[in-house]
Scaffold this motif. Structure first.
Motif, PDB file in Angstrom:
ATOM      1  N   THR A  51       6.722  10.725  -2.386  1.00 16.95           N
ATOM      2  CA  THR A  51       6.283  11.492  -3.544  1.00 16.95           C
ATOM      3  C   THR A  51       6.050  12.920  -3.061  1.00 16.95           C
ATOM      4  N   MET A  52       6.923  13.827  -3.451  1.00 22.36           N
ATOM      5  CA  MET A  52       6.884  15.167  -2.870  1.00 22.36           C
ATOM      6  C   MET A  52       6.402  16.216  -3.865  1.00 22.36           C
ATOM      7  N   TYR A  53       5.656  17.174  -3.367  1.00 16.66           N
ATOM      8  CA  TYR A  53       5.256  18.343  -4.142  1.00 16.66           C
ATOM      9  C   TYR A  53       5.997  19.545  -3.578  1.00 16.66           C
ATOM     10  N   ALA A  54       7.313  19.464  -3.503  1.00 19.54           N
ATOM     11  CA  ALA A  54       8.105  20.535  -2.925  1.00 19.54           C
ATOM     12  C   ALA A  54       9.480  20.531  -3.588  1.00 19.54           C
ATOM     13  N   PRO A  55      10.143  21.651  -3.793  1.00 19.03           N
ATOM     14  CA  PRO A  55       9.544  22.963  -3.618  1.00 19.03           C
ATOM     15  C   PRO A  55       8.375  23.154  -4.584  1.00 19.03           C
ATOM     16  N   ASN A  56       7.391  23.903  -4.169  1.00 18.52           N
ATOM     17  CA  ASN A  56       6.184  24.086  -4.961  1.00 18.52           C
ATOM     18  C   ASN A  56       6.507  24.795  -6.261  1.00 18.52           C
ATOM     19  N   ALA A 100       0.859  -1.184   0.000  1.00 21.14           N
ATOM     20  CA  ALA A 100       0.000   0.000   0.000  1.00 21.14           C
ATOM     21  C   ALA A 100       0.899   1.240   0.000  1.00 21.14           C
ATOM     22  N   TYR A 101       0.368   2.345  -0.523  1.00 17.77           N
ATOM     23  CA  TYR A 101       1.172   3.566  -0.586  1.00 17.77           C
ATOM     24  C   TYR A 101       0.267   4.784  -0.506  1.00 17.77           C
ATOM     25  N   ASN A 102       0.699   5.763   0.261  1.00 22.54           N
ATOM     26  CA  ASN A 102      -0.041   7.016   0.383  1.00 22.54           C
ATOM     27  C   ASN A 102       0.673   8.083  -0.450  1.00 22.54           C
ATOM     28  N   TRP A 103       0.013   8.516  -1.514  1.00 20.23           N
ATOM     29  CA  TRP A 103       0.602   9.502  -2.435  1.00 20.23           C
ATOM     30  C   TRP A 103       0.418  10.936  -1.956  1.00 20.23           C
ATOM     31  N   LEU A 104      -0.422  11.154  -0.964  1.00 25.30           N
ATOM     32  CA  LEU A 104      -0.780  12.512  -0.550  1.00 25.30           C
ATOM     33  C   LEU A 104       0.323  13.126   0.289  1.00 25.30           C
ATOM     34  N   LEU A 119      17.525  26.303  -5.242  1.00 24.66           N
ATOM     35  CA  LEU A 119      16.351  25.459  -5.479  1.00 24.66           C
ATOM     36  C   LEU A 119      16.742  23.988  -5.544  1.00 24.66           C
ATOM     37  N   TYR A 120      17.857  23.701  -6.181  1.00 24.52           N
ATOM     38  CA  TYR A 120      18.343  22.324  -6.232  1.00 24.52           C
ATOM     39  C   TYR A 120      18.644  21.812  -4.823  1.00 24.52           C
ATOM     40  N   ASP A 121      19.331  22.634  -4.034  1.00 24.43           N
ATOM     41  CA  ASP A 121      19.692  22.227  -2.674  1.00 24.43           C
ATOM     42  C   ASP A 121      18.456  22.007  -1.805  1.00 24.43           C
ATOM     43  N   VAL A 122      17.451  22.857  -1.950  1.00 22.84           N
ATOM     44  CA  VAL A 122      16.197  22.680  -1.201  1.00 22.84           C
ATOM     45  C   VAL A 122      15.538  21.369  -1.623  1.00 22.84           C
ATOM     46  N   GLY A 123      15.443  21.142  -2.927  1.00 21.95           N
ATOM     47  CA  GLY A 123      14.851  19.901  -3.414  1.00 21.95           C
ATOM     48  C   GLY A 123      15.605  18.678  -2.922  1.00 21.95           C
ATOM     49  N   HIS A 124      16.924  18.754  -2.907  1.00 19.47           N
ATOM     50  CA  HIS A 124      17.744  17.641  -2.420  1.00 19.47           C
ATOM     51  C   HIS A 124      17.489  17.389  -0.934  1.00 19.47           C
ATOM     52  N   ALA A 125      17.453  18.454  -0.142  1.00 23.50           N
ATOM     53  CA  ALA A 125      17.214  18.307   1.298  1.00 23.50           C
ATOM     54  C   ALA A 125      15.832  17.719   1.562  1.00 23.50           C
ATOM     55  N   VAL A 126      14.818  18.210   0.843  1.00 24.31           N
ATOM     56  CA  VAL A 126      13.464  17.677   1.001  1.00 24.31           C
ATOM     57  C   VAL A 126      13.450  16.193   0.651  1.00 24.31           C
ATOM     58  N   GLY A 127      14.122  15.821  -0.420  1.00 21.92           N
ATOM     59  CA  GLY A 127      14.186  14.416  -0.821  1.00 21.92           C
ATOM     60  C   GLY A 127      14.857  13.545   0.231  1.00 21.92           C
ATOM     61  N   GLN A 128      15.940  14.026   0.806  1.00 17.64           N
ATOM     62  CA  GLN A 128      16.647  13.263   1.848  1.00 17.64           C
ATOM     63  C   GLN A 128      15.764  13.090   3.084  1.00 17.64           C
ATOM     64  N   GLU A 129      15.110  14.160   3.508  1.00 14.13           N
ATOM     65  CA  GLU A 129      14.253  14.080   4.691  1.00 14.13           C
ATOM     66  C   GLU A 129      13.037  13.193   4.427  1.00 14.13           C
ATOM     67  N   ALA A 130      12.488  13.270   3.225  1.00 17.99           N
ATOM     68  CA  ALA A 130      11.332  12.430   2.880  1.00 17.99           C
ATOM     69  C   ALA A 130      11.717  10.963   2.891  1.00 17.99           C
ATOM     70  N   ARG A 131      12.863  10.630   2.326  1.00 24.11           N
ATOM     71  CA  ARG A 131      13.324   9.239   2.311  1.00 24.11           C
ATOM     72  C   ARG A 131      13.548   8.737   3.737  1.00 24.11           C
ATOM     73  N   VAL A 166       9.191  18.551   4.047  1.00 28.28           N
ATOM     74  CA  VAL A 166       8.522  17.386   4.606  1.00 28.28           C
ATOM     75  C   VAL A 166       7.613  17.832   5.735  1.00 28.28           C
ATOM     76  N   ARG A 167       6.386  17.344   5.714  1.00 31.25           N
ATOM     77  CA  ARG A 167       5.379  17.813   6.675  1.00 31.25           C
ATOM     78  C   ARG A 167       5.444  17.021   7.979  1.00 31.25           C
TER      79      ARG A 167
END
Length: 130
Positions: A115-120, A47-51, A81-93, A58-59
């Protein structure tokens, strides 16, 4: 086995998707189009939550909160922007791995998937978001 199937990492992405589409029923495929997609146990698909409404990162209370899309865009700095996206990806993982380790893949929890919608990037065409 894994050879020739959608879990065969030696196949291309297109070949793996095609193999999965052949195995999953139409009803199973349609069910995957929801935010809280159910498991397909017989195929080994969890199962997976896409929301993930994570336009600031990361919320979760222990994650970094970044400026909104307008503020980030105002920097005109692609590297930022790249660095923010990278940090968000690391924290999400990391968060997702923690949920999986505890036996929960984020079922019913907004912001627990990878599955992240950030940076917006104004995905909903709302002018307030840049």
């Amino acid at each position: 086995g894994l050879k020739g199937g959608f879990f065969d990492w030696t196949l291309s992405l297109d070949e793996r998707v095609e193999a999965l589409a052949k195995e999953a029923t139409l009803t199973e495929q349609i069910a995957q189009l929801t935010n809280d997609a159910p498991a397909i146990v017989r195929l080994g698909i969890p199962a997976y939550n896409w929301l993930n409404d994570d336009e600031h990162g990361v919320r979760q209370s222990h994650a970094t909160s970044f400026p909104n899309g307008c503020a980030l865009g105002a920097t005109w700095d692609k590297r930022t922007l790249y660095d923010v996206g990278h940090a968000v990806g690391q924290e999400a993982r990391a968060l997702h791995n923690e949920f999986v380790h505890k036996g929960n893949r984020g079922h019913g929890v907004n912001g627990a998937g990878i599955t992240m919608y950030a940076p917006n990037m104004n995905l909903v065409r709302d002018p307030r978001w840049g």
